[in-house]
Design a protein around this motif. Structure first.
Motif, PDB file in Angstrom:
ATOM      1  N   UNK A 190       0.836  -1.203   0.000  1.00 14.38           N
ATOM      2  CA  UNK A 190       0.000   0.000   0.000  1.00 14.38           C
ATOM      3  C   UNK A 190       0.870   1.252   0.000  1.00 14.38           C
ATOM      4  N   UNK A 191       1.933   1.233   0.801  1.00 14.17           N
ATOM      5  CA  UNK A 191       2.826   2.386   0.877  1.00 14.17           C
ATOM      6  C   UNK A 191       3.480   2.697  -0.452  1.00 14.17           C
ATOM      7  N   UNK A 192       3.816   1.653  -1.216  1.00 12.32           N
ATOM      8  CA  UNK A 192       4.436   1.872  -2.527  1.00 12.32           C
ATOM      9  C   UNK A 192       3.479   2.587  -3.467  1.00 12.32           C
ATOM     10  N   UNK A 193       2.202   2.204  -3.420  1.00 15.21           N
ATOM     11  CA  UNK A 193       1.203   2.854  -4.279  1.00 15.21           C
ATOM     12  C   UNK A 193       0.965   4.295  -3.843  1.00 15.21           C
ATOM     13  N   UNK A 194       0.824   4.515  -2.535  1.00 15.32           N
ATOM     14  CA  UNK A 194       0.574   5.877  -2.049  1.00 15.32           C
ATOM     15  C   UNK A 194       1.763   6.789  -2.347  1.00 15.32           C
ATOM     16  N   UNK A 195       2.970   6.265  -2.261  1.00 19.42           N
ATOM     17  CA  UNK A 195       4.155   7.073  -2.574  1.00 19.42           C
ATOM     18  C   UNK A 195       4.108   7.539  -4.025  1.00 19.42           C
ATOM     19  N   UNK A 196       3.740   6.642  -4.932  1.00 18.11           N
ATOM     20  CA  UNK A 196       3.633   7.017  -6.343  1.00 18.11           C
ATOM     21  C   UNK A 196       2.519   8.036  -6.544  1.00 18.11           C
ATOM     22  N   UNK A 197       1.414   7.841  -5.839  1.00 19.36           N
ATOM     23  CA  UNK A 197       0.283   8.761  -5.965  1.00 19.36           C
ATOM     24  C   UNK A 197       0.690  10.184  -5.563  1.00 19.36           C
ATOM     25  N   UNK A 198       1.342  10.323  -4.408  1.00 19.12           N
ATOM     26  CA  UNK A 198       1.681  11.664  -3.920  1.00 19.12           C
ATOM     27  C   UNK A 198       2.932  12.235  -4.587  1.00 19.12           C
ATOM     28  N   UNK A 199       3.736  11.369  -5.186  1.00 12.42           N
ATOM     29  CA  UNK A 199       4.914  11.861  -5.910  1.00 12.42           C
ATOM     30  C   UNK A 199       4.563  12.265  -7.335  1.00 12.42           C
ATOM     31  N   UNK A 200       3.340  11.951  -7.765  1.00 12.48           N
ATOM     32  CA  UNK A 200       2.943  12.275  -9.125  1.00 12.48           C
ATOM     33  C   UNK A 200       3.445  11.282 -10.152  1.00 12.48           C
ATOM     34  N   UNK A 201       3.675  10.049  -9.711  1.00 13.88           N
ATOM     35  CA  UNK A 201       4.169   9.000 -10.604  1.00 13.88           C
ATOM     36  C   UNK A 201       3.006   8.091 -10.992  1.00 13.88           C
ATOM     37  N   UNK A 202       2.950   7.723 -12.250  1.00  8.41           N
ATOM     38  CA  UNK A 202       1.858   6.877 -12.731  1.00  8.41           C
ATOM     39  C   UNK A 202       1.911   5.513 -12.046  1.00  8.41           C
ATOM     40  N   UNK A 203       0.739   4.983 -11.730  1.00  7.65           N
ATOM     41  CA  UNK A 203       0.681   3.663 -11.081  1.00  7.65           C
ATOM     42  C   UNK A 203      -0.618   2.966 -11.468  1.00  7.65           C
ATOM     43  N   UNK A 204      -0.647   1.659 -11.221  1.00  2.53           N
ATOM     44  CA  UNK A 204      -1.820   0.863 -11.576  1.00  2.53           C
ATOM     45  C   UNK A 204      -2.843   0.787 -10.454  1.00  2.53           C
TER      46      UNK A 204
END
Length: 824
Positions: A294-308
C-alpha cells in the motif's frame, strides 16, 4: 513553495511510505510526522524477539532520530492527534500542537482488542502491542511467575514464547480446538502444539474465558465450564481493531477501517490512509507485507508517478520467534472444488501441503522446513497452471525436488515483490543497491536496505538476487568478524594479542586496523575481556568498556535505580549477616528486599549515589549479579540434614563459590551442587553442576535453564572434593580461553563438542597447566567496592563513568546489556 504533508502515525507502514516517497520526489513536500509513542519508527513485529532476548529495543529501531533530521522531517513523538478539522485543514494534538496540512495521511494503525471480561481492568492485565507492553512483561517477570495468554493465534504464541524466555510458567488459552486456525490447517497446528509443549508451553483449548479473578491485581482466570487457572499476568492477544475514531470524528468514511480506493485516498479529498487502519475493497490487512505494498502505491500517488493502483494482497505468514519454522500463504484450507498435495514426515517433524484449484496453486502450508515458502508464494501470486502435473510443485519434474530453485525464482519475480517481509524490502530495492550503490555482498545489502537484517529468513533469496544481478564471480564473500568494526574472528584477535603482546584495546584496534578506531559497544567489552584473559597481570581493566551494570557493580532497573546483591556463599548465611543486610536496607530506604532464585538476597531500588557507601556499610563481597563472572553456587542441604544426602553439598558449594568468586568469564556462570541424584539444586541445568553419588561426585557441564533450555552433559566422575575443585578450575579456564565473548557454556559446549572438552582435560598435566593459569588470575582479583572505597582515583573514575544522563538513558543501557546475551 512546498506543500505541507502531514502524517498521523509513526509506524512501519507509514514510514515505509515516506521512504519510498523521498526516493521518488524528495523535494515536493514539507513533511511532518506525529506519533503517539515516544520513540522513532521501530519494527513492531520484532517485539517478540526482544522478549526472546535475541535483540534489544535499540536493535529493532528502523529509522532513528537522525533519519528524520537528515530528511528534513519534523517528528512530534509522544503526541496524540485529538482533532481532525477537514474544513480548516489542520490537526491538533493532546499537547496543544496545531499543524496545518495540504495533504494528510492517516496511518494510525490498530488497537488491541481487549475482551470485555469482568475484572479486565485489574492490574496485571495487558495487551501485547507496543514497546510499553513489552517492557511491562519484562518487568512483571522479575516478580511474578505465572502468566496466561488469551489467544492462540500468531501474536499469542509469540507473546507466550517471550514470557517463557523470561522464566514464567505460561498457559495459552484458546477458544478454538487448534492453534493458529487462521494460518494453519489442523495437521500442521497439532505438530506446532506438540513442539511448543516440548518447549514448556501449556495449552487450554476450547476454553471460553469468563472472569478475571483477584482484587486489585489479577490472581487467575475462570472459564465458562467452571474451571480456572492461576495467573499473575494475563496478556490478551485475541485480535486487533483498526484505529479509526479520529477519522470518523473528522467526517471521513469508515467501515471496519478507514475506507480507501485503489489510490489509497479516503472519502475526503486530500486525505489518504494506509496500514492496519485502512480498509480496501472490504479488507483491513493486519500483516506487514500488504501494508508495504500500500505504501508503494501511495508514494507514487503523492509523488505524481503513474501507477496501476493497489489491487489487494495475497497473504503469507511466517512464525519467527518460537523457534519453530512455520509458513502459510493464500487459501490453504481444503474446500469444495480444491485438491491438496500433502507430505507429512513425523520422524523429522516436516509437513507440506499445497492446495490447487483448476490446476493453479492457491494456498500452501509448511511446517518444519519452510525453505520453499518464497517459491510457493510466488506461484500463488502468478497463477501458473499445473493441471495434470501438480506433483511437480513439491517433487519437481523428475520427482526429486522442488520445481524452482532460488535462482529461477529470482528470474520469475517482479520488481515490486517483497523479498524481506520484516523490513518491506522489494526486489527492485535490492537490485538498486547492487547496481547503483555498489553493494557486492550480503552484509553491504543488509546495511544499505535492511534486507535479511531481522529474522534472516530471506537471506538465501537476497543472495540469489545478488548472484543473478552481478554474476557469481563478482559477488564478494565478506568475512564476518566479531562485529562490524572488523573482519577478524575471535581466534585471530586472541592470537594477535598474544603474538604481539598487546595489552590495551587501543593497541588492538590500531594494530589490527579496525574500521572504526573507537570500536563499538559489541567489540569494546570483548577486547577488554580477551586482554584480561591473556594478560591478567599486565592488562588494566578498561572500565569504560564495561557494560553499564558492570561499571556500577549493580543491576540497573528501568527507573534508573539499582539492584544490589551481596555474596551469600552456597545460599548459607548467618544471623549477623542478615542483621547487617536489614540495617542497611532500612538506612538507605530500600523499597524491596527479595530472595532470588540463586539463594541470595536482592536489595532493589537503590539510588546510584548511595552505591559506594551502601557497599561499605554492608561490608560484604559483591555477589556479581551484574557481571560476566561466577554468579551463584546453588546448593541443597545434602547429608548435613537430608536423609537422602550422600555427600556434604553445602560445604562443597561454599568451597566452589569462595574459590571462583570474582572470576571474569566470557559470560555469566552459574554452578550448583546436589547432595544426591534427586538433584534438588537443579545441577543438571547449570553451566557446571556437581551431583553427589555414593563414594564420589559427578560433574555435569554445558547446562542452561534460561532462554534455550539445555540439559548438562556428564563430564567426569571423581571421588574427592579436591578433585571436584581441580576439574572445575580446569574446565572453567578452558572455557575462558576458548569461548567467544558473550557465549554461554551451553552454546560453547554445543559448538566445540563435549568430546573436545573431554580431550582437552583428559591428561592431568594439561589440567594442572589450566589450573595454574586460573589460580594466577584469581590471585589478582579483588572485590570491586573494596578497591573503589580504598582508592580515591578509582572512586573519581567510577563517578565519571557511572554518570547517567537520565533514567530513560539508563534503562536503554540496561536493555543493551541484558539482551546482547540472550540466555538467562
Amino acid at each position: 513553495m512546498k506543500k505541507k504533508l502531514v502524517m498521523i502515525g509513526n509506524g512501519m507502514a507509514g514510514v515505509s511510505f515516506l521512504e519510498q516517497l523521498l526516493k521518488l520526489n524528495p523535494h515536493k513536500y514539507e513533511i511532518t510526522v506525529i506519533g503517539a509513542e515516544p520513540h522513532p519508527n521501530y519494527n513492531r513485529i520484532m517485539l517478540s524477539s526482544v522478549l526472546a532476548g535475541d535483540v534489544s529495543m535499540k536493535d529493532i529501531v528502523l529509522n532513528d532520530w537522525d533519519w528524520y533530521r537528515d530528511n528534513l522531517i519534523q517528528l512530534h513523538a509522544g503526541h496524540t492527534v485529538t482533532t481532525l478539522d477537514t474544513t480548516s485543514r489542520q490537526v491538533k494534538t493532546d499537547k496543544g500542537l496545531t499543524v496545518p496540512y495540504d495533504e494528510l495521511v492517516i496511518a494510525t494503525g490498530s488497537q488491541p482488542f481487549m475482551l470485555p471480561l469482568p475484572g479486565a481492568d485489574k492490574e496485571g492485565v495487558i495487551a501485547f502491542r507496543d514497546m510499553k507492553d513489552c517492557e511491562t512483561m519484562i518487568e512483571t517477570a522479575k516478580s511474578y511467575k505465572k502468566a496466561v495468554v488469551i489467544g492462540g493465534g500468531l501474536l499469542g504464541i509469540e507473546a507466550a514464547r517471550g514470557l517463557l524466555n523470561l522464566g514464567m510458567e505460561v498457559h495459552v488459552v484458546h477458544i478454538f480446538k487448534y492453534l493458529m486456525e487462521r494460518q494453519l490447517d489442523e495437521a500442521a497446528s497439532h505438530m506446532l502444539q506438540e513442539e511448543l509443549e516440548g518447549q514448556g508451553m501449556k495449552f487450554l483449548l476450547e476454553k471460553q474465558s469468563d472472569t478475571i479473578l483477584g482484587k486489585k491485581r489479577v490472581t487467575g482466570l475462570s472459564f465458562k465450564d467452571g474451571s480456572h487457572v492461576d495467573a499473575d499476568l494475563i496478556v490478551m492477544a485475541v485480535g486487533i481493531r483498526p484505529n479509526v475514531q479520529l477519522a470518523k470524528d473528522g467526517g471521513v468514511e469508515v467501515g471496519r477501517g478507514i475506507v480507501v480506493d485503489d489510490s489509497m485516498q479516503t472519502s475526503v479529498s486530500g486525505i489518504y490512509s494506509l496500514g492496519e487502519c485502512a480498509e480496501h475493497r472490504g479488507i483491513a490487512y493486519g500483516l506487514v507485507a500488504p501494508l508495504y505494498e500500500q505504501g508503494a502505491i501511495l508514494a507514487k500517488q503523492l509523488a505524481g508517478v503513474e501507477h496501476e493502483g493497489y489491487q489487494g494482497s495475497v497473504l503469507s505468514t511466517k512464525l519467527k520467534v518460537s523457534g519453530v519454522n512455520v509458513f502459510s500463504a493464500g487459501r490453504f484450507m481444503s474446500e469444495p472444488g480444491t485438491k491438496s498435495l500433502r507430505v507429512q514426515d513425523d520422524l523429522d517433524g516436516v509437513y507440506k501441503k499445497v492446495v490447487f484449484q483448476e490446476g493453479k496453486v492457491i494456498g500452501a502450508v509448511l511446517f518444519g522446513d519452510t525453505s520453499e515458502g518464497s517459491r510457493l508464494f510466488s506461484l500463488i501470486r502468478k497463477g501458473e497452471d499445473f493441471a495434470g502435473r501438480e506433483k511437480e510443485v513439491l517433487f519437481g519434474p523428475s520427482g526429486g525436488g522442488g520445481a524452482m530453485s532460488n535462482e529461477d525464482l529470482v528470474q520469475a519475480m517482479s520488481g515490486d515483490e517483497i523479498v524481506c517481509g520484516c523490513n518491506g524490502v522489494t526486489k527492485d530495492t535490492i537490485v538498486e543497491s547492487i547496481e547503483e550503490k555498489g553493494c557486492v555482498s550480503i552484509n553491504e545489502i543488509k546495511a544499505c536496505t535492511k534486507a535479511s537484517g531481522s529474522c534472516g529468513g530471506c537471506k538465501p533469496l537476497v543472495e540469489a538476487i545478488l548472484t543473478a544481478t552481478l554474476g557469481a564471480d563478482q559477488v564478494e564473500t565478506v568475512k564476518e568478524g566479531i562485529c562490524s568494526c572488523t573482519t577478524h574472528s575471535r581466534d585471530e584477535i586472541v592470537d594477535e594479542i598474544r603474538r604481539m603482546h598487546l595489552t590495551t584495546s587501543k593497541e588492538v584496534m590500531h594494530v589490527m586496523e579496525w574500521n572504526h578506531p573507537e570500536g563499538c559497544s559489541k567489540c569494546r567489552p570483548a577486547l577488554n575481556y580477551y586482554l584480561g584473559m591473556a594478560w591478567p597481570e599486565e592488562h588494566e581493566d578498561e572500565l569504560e568498556s564495561r557494560f553499564v551494570n558492570e561499571r556500577n557493580h549493580a543491576n540497573i532497573q528501568k527507573d534508573g535505580t539499582f539492584s544490589v546483591v551481596p555474596r551469600i556463599y552456597g545460599g548459607v548465611t548467618t544471623p549477623e549477616d542478615l542483621k547487617r543486610i536489614a540495617t542497611v536496607a532500612e538506612q538507605y530506604n530500600v523499597p524491596m528486599v527479595k530472595f532470588t532464585g540463586g539463594q541470595r538476597i536482592d536489595l532493589l531500588g537503590v539510588k546510584k549515589e548511595d552505591l559506594p557507601n551502601m557497599w561499605r556499610d554492608l561490608d560484604m563481597p559483591s555477589g556479581y549479579a551484574y557481571g560476566k563472572a561466577l554468579r551463584t553456587v546453588k546448593t541443597c542441604v545434602g547429608n548435613t540434614f537430608c536423609r537422602f544426602g550422600t555427600q556434604d553439598s553445602i560445604q562443597m558449594g561454599i568451597d566452589l563459590e569462595k574459590k571462583f568468586e570474582r572470576l571474569n568469564t566470557p559470560h555469566k556462570v552459574k554452578l550448583a551442587v546436589s547432595g544426591c541424584p534427586r538433584n534438588c539444586a537443579e545441577s543438571t541445568i547449570k553451566d557446571l553442576g556437581v551431583v553427589a553419588i555414593d563414594g564420589g561426585w559427578e560433574l555435569y557441564v554445558g547446562g542452561n535453564g534460561g532462554t534455550r533450555v539445555r540439559a548438562a552433559e556428564l563430564l567426569t566422575k571423581v571421588k574427592t572434593e579436591d578433585e571436584v575443585l581441580h576439574w572445575t578450575a580446569a574446565y572453567l579456564q578452558y572455557y575462558r580461553e576458548t569461548a567467544n565473548f558473550a557465549e554461554r557454556t551451553s552454546e560453547w559446549v554445543q559448538r566445540i563438542g563435549l568430546d573436545t572438552v573431554k580431550q582437552a582435560l583428559a591428561s592431568k598435566e594439561d589440567r594442572d597447566a589450566l589450573v595454574e593459569r586460573i589460580d594466577k588470575t584469581l590471585a589478582l582479583t579483588k572485590d570491586p567496592w573494596q578497591e573503589i572505597n580504598e582508592n580515591d582515583d578509582l572512586r573519581r573514575a567510577f563517578d565519571a563513568l557511572t554518570a547517567t544522563a537520565s533514567p530513560e538513558a539508563a534503562a536503554a543501557s540496561t536493555v543493551e546489556e541484558t539482551t546482547q546475551r540472550p540466555s538467562l
